[in-house]
Design a protein around this motif. Structure first.
Motif, PDB file in Angstrom:
ATOM      1  N   PRO A 148       0.785  -1.224   0.000  1.00  0.00           N
ATOM      2  CA  PRO A 148       0.000   0.000   0.000  1.00  0.00           C
ATOM      3  C   PRO A 148       0.823   1.284   0.000  1.00  0.00           C
ATOM      4  N   TYR A 149       0.442   2.177  -0.888  1.00  0.00           N
ATOM      5  CA  TYR A 149       1.039   3.502  -0.939  1.00  0.00           C
ATOM      6  C   TYR A 149      -0.022   4.533  -0.614  1.00  0.00           C
ATOM      7  N   THR A 174      -6.589  -2.704  16.520  1.00  0.00           N
ATOM      8  CA  THR A 174      -6.687  -2.948  15.085  1.00  0.00           C
ATOM      9  C   THR A 174      -5.352  -2.573  14.446  1.00  0.00           C
ATOM     10  N   VAL A 175      -5.224  -2.896  13.173  1.00  0.00           N
ATOM     11  CA  VAL A 175      -4.035  -2.473  12.437  1.00  0.00           C
ATOM     12  C   VAL A 175      -4.480  -1.499  11.360  1.00  0.00           C
ATOM     13  N   ILE A 176      -3.887  -0.318  11.362  1.00  0.00           N
ATOM     14  CA  ILE A 176      -4.206   0.647  10.317  1.00  0.00           C
ATOM     15  C   ILE A 176      -2.923   0.959   9.548  1.00  0.00           C
ATOM     16  N   TYR A 177      -3.067   1.557   8.377  1.00  0.00           N
ATOM     17  CA  TYR A 177      -1.901   1.932   7.586  1.00  0.00           C
ATOM     18  C   TYR A 177      -1.762   3.444   7.648  1.00  0.00           C
ATOM     19  N   ALA A 178      -0.572   3.899   8.040  1.00  0.00           N
ATOM     20  CA  ALA A 178      -0.387   5.344   8.188  1.00  0.00           C
ATOM     21  C   ALA A 178       0.655   5.857   7.213  1.00  0.00           C
ATOM     22  N   ILE A 213      -6.517   1.966  -1.771  1.00  0.00           N
ATOM     23  CA  ILE A 213      -5.193   1.337  -1.706  1.00  0.00           C
ATOM     24  C   ILE A 213      -5.268  -0.169  -1.928  1.00  0.00           C
ATOM     25  N   ARG A 214      -6.472  -0.722  -1.925  1.00  0.00           N
ATOM     26  CA  ARG A 214      -6.626  -2.168  -2.126  1.00  0.00           C
ATOM     27  C   ARG A 214      -6.918  -2.539  -3.576  1.00  0.00           C
ATOM     28  N   HIS A 247     -13.617  -1.978   0.384  1.00  0.00           N
ATOM     29  CA  HIS A 247     -12.393  -2.227   1.155  1.00  0.00           C
ATOM     30  C   HIS A 247     -12.136  -1.353   2.369  1.00  0.00           C
ATOM     31  N   GLY A 248     -12.537  -0.110   2.350  1.00  0.00           N
ATOM     32  CA  GLY A 248     -12.257   0.689   3.543  1.00  0.00           C
ATOM     33  C   GLY A 248     -12.301   2.181   3.301  1.00  0.00           C
ATOM     34  N   VAL A 249     -11.684   2.924   4.225  1.00  0.00           N
ATOM     35  CA  VAL A 249     -11.712   4.388   4.129  1.00  0.00           C
ATOM     36  C   VAL A 249     -10.313   4.975   4.236  1.00  0.00           C
ATOM     37  N   TRP A 250     -10.139   6.092   3.549  1.00  0.00           N
ATOM     38  CA  TRP A 250      -8.912   6.869   3.683  1.00  0.00           C
ATOM     39  C   TRP A 250      -9.256   8.133   4.455  1.00  0.00           C
ATOM     40  N   LEU A 251      -8.487   8.390   5.527  1.00  0.00           N
ATOM     41  CA  LEU A 251      -8.765   9.541   6.380  1.00  0.00           C
ATOM     42  C   LEU A 251      -7.545  10.448   6.445  1.00  0.00           C
TER      43      LEU A 251
END
Ligand SMILES: [Zn+2]
Ligand SMILES: [Zn+2]
Ligand SMILES: [Zn+2]
Length: 202
Positions: free
Chosen positions: A37-38, A54-58, A106-107, A131-135
């Motif tokens: 993921p970028y 949880t695991v998030i991507y920063a 990103i997915r 897939h999710g959210v970008w914040l």
């Protein structure tokens, strides 16, 4: 890589870029194609971060975060936010900032939709339905603050729905208070759950 996929409902082949099968109308999730993921904003490499179980991507550069759908449900739940003592007791709605750029998920790489979280929070999030959210930097905390300060009930009111009170649930939550008279008064207010949960956090 093949550009087509087989419909899991009717067995016909169609383009991977489509979510809905053109032959039978069956709905498919977009496939996860991106393994590394970028940041969808500044393109830096995202790093894993643990956040409340949880695991998030920063993103180390712009400090935006990616949260997968399942984890986002948990992190934006009343259950989790009311327990978090670091969340401020008041929610200050910020003026909506104009965000014109659409970011890829990103997915799966599809462009995400922009939505005002729960319509009244004033936090504009980028969402991939699959897939999710970008914040952006600080938005996760803002959303959690919105929820912890009764945001979901205000959203229900906004939708024009009566917030139905589950008295049994409220009694259970308030059992720690031990003040019967106070409880009786609270049960007659429109939305006591919010106040009781607030008191319990003290
Ligand atoms: Zn089909
Ligand atoms: Zn970034
Ligand atoms: Zn996606």
């Amino acid at each position: 890589m093949s550009d087509t996929r087989t419909c899991e409902y009717c067995g016909k082949k169609f383009s991977k870029r489509m979510r809905i099968c053109p032959f039978c109308g069956g709905e498919h999730k977009r496939e996860i194609t991106m393994k590394t993921p970028y940041c969808p904003g500044c393109k830096s490499r995202l790093t894993l971060r643990r956040y409340r179980g949880t695991v998030i991507y920063a993103c180390p550069k712009c400090e935006g975060v990616w949260v997968d759908t399942r984890d986002f449900k948990r992190l934006s739940s009343e259950r989790d936010t009311y327990k978090d003592e670091s969340v401020p007791y008041t929610y200050l709605k910020k003026a909506l900032t104009k965000k014109e750029r659409y970011h890829p998920c990103i997915r799966c790489g599809a462009l995400m939709l922009k939505k005002n979280f729960k319509k009244i929070s004033g936090v504009i999030v980028d969402i991939c339905a699959d897939h999710g959210v970008w914040l952006d930097n600080g938005e996760l905390e803002q959303i959690r603050c919105f929820i912890a300060n009764g945001g979901l009930e205000k959203y229900q009111e906004y939708l024009g729905r009566r917030v139905s009170l589950n008295h049994e649930e409220i009694r259970k939550l308030a059992s720690g208070l031990g003040n019967v008279k106070f409880m009786q008064q609270m049960l007659h207010l429109y939305s006591p759950k919010y106040w009781i949960l607030k008191l319990l956090r003290r």
